[in-house]
Design a protein around this motif. Structure first.
Motif, PDB file in Angstrom:
ATOM      1  N   LEU A  43       0.725  -1.005   0.428  1.00 26.74           N
ATOM      2  CA  LEU A  43       0.024  -0.407   0.105  1.00 26.74           C
ATOM      3  C   LEU A  43       0.746   1.085  -0.430  1.00 26.74           C
ATOM      4  N   ARG A  44       1.877   0.924  -0.522  1.00 34.45           N
ATOM      5  CA  ARG A  44       2.334   2.662  -0.150  1.00 34.45           C
ATOM      6  C   ARG A  44       2.396   3.267  -0.859  1.00 34.45           C
ATOM      7  N   ASP A  45       1.895   3.570  -2.092  1.00 34.51           N
ATOM      8  CA  ASP A  45       1.476   3.973  -2.971  1.00 34.51           C
ATOM      9  C   ASP A  45       0.236   4.299  -2.933  1.00 34.51           C
ATOM     10  N   GLN A  46      -0.439   3.810  -1.759  1.00 39.71           N
ATOM     11  CA  GLN A  46      -1.722   4.924  -1.579  1.00 39.71           C
ATOM     12  C   GLN A  46      -2.206   5.256  -0.398  1.00 39.71           C
ATOM     13  N   THR A  47      -0.842   6.030   0.537  1.00 40.31           N
ATOM     14  CA  THR A  47      -1.470   6.942   1.110  1.00 40.31           C
ATOM     15  C   THR A  47      -1.960   8.410   0.932  1.00 40.31           C
ATOM     16  N   ALA A  48      -2.526   8.323   1.948  1.00 45.64           N
ATOM     17  CA  ALA A  48      -3.037  10.287   1.657  1.00 45.64           C
ATOM     18  C   ALA A  48      -2.963  10.398   3.119  1.00 45.64           C
ATOM     19  N   PHE A  49      -2.181  11.291   3.492  1.00 40.97           N
ATOM     20  CA  PHE A  49      -2.268  11.198   5.004  1.00 40.97           C
ATOM     21  C   PHE A  49      -2.769  12.406   5.446  1.00 40.97           C
ATOM     22  N   PHE A  50      -3.654  12.244   6.645  1.00 40.83           N
ATOM     23  CA  PHE A  50      -4.105  13.197   7.256  1.00 40.83           C
ATOM     24  C   PHE A  50      -5.440  13.738   6.414  1.00 40.83           C
ATOM     25  N   SER A  51      -6.213  12.672   5.299  1.00 42.50           N
ATOM     26  CA  SER A  51      -7.420  12.897   4.815  1.00 42.50           C
ATOM     27  C   SER A  51      -8.341  12.610   5.686  1.00 42.50           C
ATOM     28  N   ARG A  52      -8.255  11.983   6.685  1.00 40.05           N
ATOM     29  CA  ARG A  52      -9.553  11.135   7.529  1.00 40.05           C
ATOM     30  C   ARG A  52      -9.363  11.719   9.273  1.00 40.05           C
ATOM     31  N   CYS A  53     -10.956  11.698   9.546  1.00 37.08           N
ATOM     32  CA  CYS A  53     -10.803  12.063  10.548  1.00 37.08           C
ATOM     33  C   CYS A  53     -10.100  11.108  12.187  1.00 37.08           C
ATOM     34  N   PRO A  54      -9.726  11.467  12.471  1.00 37.24           N
ATOM     35  CA  PRO A  54      -8.568   9.926  13.237  1.00 37.24           C
ATOM     36  C   PRO A  54      -9.967   9.507  14.343  1.00 37.24           C
ATOM     37  N   ARG A  55     -10.757  10.493  14.697  1.00 36.45           N
ATOM     38  CA  ARG A  55     -11.374  10.062  15.984  1.00 36.45           C
ATOM     39  C   ARG A  55     -12.872   9.569  14.729  1.00 36.45           C
ATOM     40  N   CYS A  56     -13.518   9.839  14.142  1.00 39.18           N
ATOM     41  CA  CYS A  56     -14.076   8.959  13.300  1.00 39.18           C
ATOM     42  C   CYS A  56     -14.252   8.116  12.175  1.00 39.18           C
ATOM     43  N   ASN A  57     -12.893   7.802  11.507  1.00 35.40           N
ATOM     44  CA  ASN A  57     -12.415   7.520  10.023  1.00 35.40           C
ATOM     45  C   ASN A  57     -13.456   7.743   8.919  1.00 35.40           C
ATOM     46  N   ARG A  58     -14.142   9.303   9.148  1.00 41.78           N
ATOM     47  CA  ARG A  58     -14.967   9.432   8.085  1.00 41.78           C
ATOM     48  C   ARG A  58     -13.505  11.157   7.048  1.00 41.78           C
ATOM     49  N   PRO A  59     -13.723  10.712   6.270  1.00 42.26           N
ATOM     50  CA  PRO A  59     -12.693  11.276   5.155  1.00 42.26           C
ATOM     51  C   PRO A  59     -13.060  13.130   5.458  1.00 42.26           C
ATOM     52  N   LEU A  60     -11.990  13.516   5.820  1.00 38.70           N
ATOM     53  CA  LEU A  60     -12.310  15.086   5.799  1.00 38.70           C
ATOM     54  C   LEU A  60     -12.451  16.016   4.252  1.00 38.70           C
TER      55      LEU A  60
END
Ligand SMILES: [Zn+2]
Length: 249
Positions: free
Chosen positions: A176-193
């Protein structure tokens, strides 16, 4: 009647010392599926990538009833969960995880990397198995017994002890090294920001944040506002030190 079983060396992690030898003689005392035989020796089916009986590919439901040779191969990394195989004919359409309580920190770090991760400190083993099936999620756990449940098809028994090492283990195991998207989700809710206009949340910001930052993101579930401040920089530095960086888009 006995069959001879050979496990890949990759299974040594799970096998008792006496079972690590090549050509283990296994008595067929009852009609048992290959899944049951493998798991009775300590290896959860989720770690198995390929099974051959007398050099013929078979699936987990196969019941050996003649003497023969059973070869058990481990899942090779990188494990592409989106490709069908003999043992897993229905692949996943995307990578999503569910983490067991024993790897919650791993789950939170994967969310920070941008992956969809269901986590809760109150999930029972049964709930994890059910959710892995109904939401097509890969189970991450350090509990070998949990992975013997039939409903769980895609999983990884986490080997590393420390959360950051576990992140590298998961990212590399599933490629998955080419599939990261840092800080694109809420760490508490797992929802995309979602991007939010600074003017809409100006009243919620400290004076320094107001002055120095221009891009803001908000969680649609909990409403928390995020920006790329010192916390972001520190986490990004840590991920970069692990060789993890967002792919250039
Ligand atoms: Zn949230």
């Amino acid at each position: 009647m006995t069959i001879s079983i050979t496990f890949d060396p990759a299974f040594d992690f799970f096998l008792a010392k006496s079972h690590k030898e090549k050509d283990l003689a296994y008595p067929l005392t009852r009609s048992a599926s290959v899944k049951d035989i493998i798991e009775s020796l300590g290896v959860p089916h989720t770690e198995v990538g390929r099974i051959c009986f007398n050099d013929q590919d078979i699936d987990f439901s196969f019941i050996p009833d003649t003497p023969g040779k059973l070869d058990i191969h481990a899942v090779d990394a990188p494990f592409d969960v989106r490709s069908p195989s003999m043992l897993r004919p229905e692949p996943l359409d995307r990578v999503r995880f569910i983490v067991d309580v024993n790897v919650l920190k791993l789950g939170r770090l994967l969310i920070l990397l941008g992956f969809d991760v269901a986590y809760s400190s109150s999930f029972s083993d049964e709930q994890i198995a059910d959710l892995s099936e109904s939401e097509s999620r890969i189970v991450l756990t350090r509990d070998t017994t949990l992975l013997k449940r039939r409903k769980i098809v895609f999983a990884r028994r986490i080997r590393a002890n420390l959360p950051y090492d576990q992140v590298v283990e998961v990212v590399d195991f599933f490629g998955l090294r080419d599939q990261t998207a840092f800080f694109s989700r809420c760490p508490r809710c797992n929802r995309p920001l979602k991007k939010v206009a600074k003017t809409d949340i100006l009243h919620r910001l400290e004076p320094k944040t107001r002055k120095y930052f221009f891009d803001f993101f908000q969680c649609p579930t909990c409403g928390k506002v995020f920006w790329k401040g010192s916390h972001y920089d520190a986490m990004k530095k840590t991920f970069t030190s692990l060789g993890l960086k967002n792919p250039d888009k």
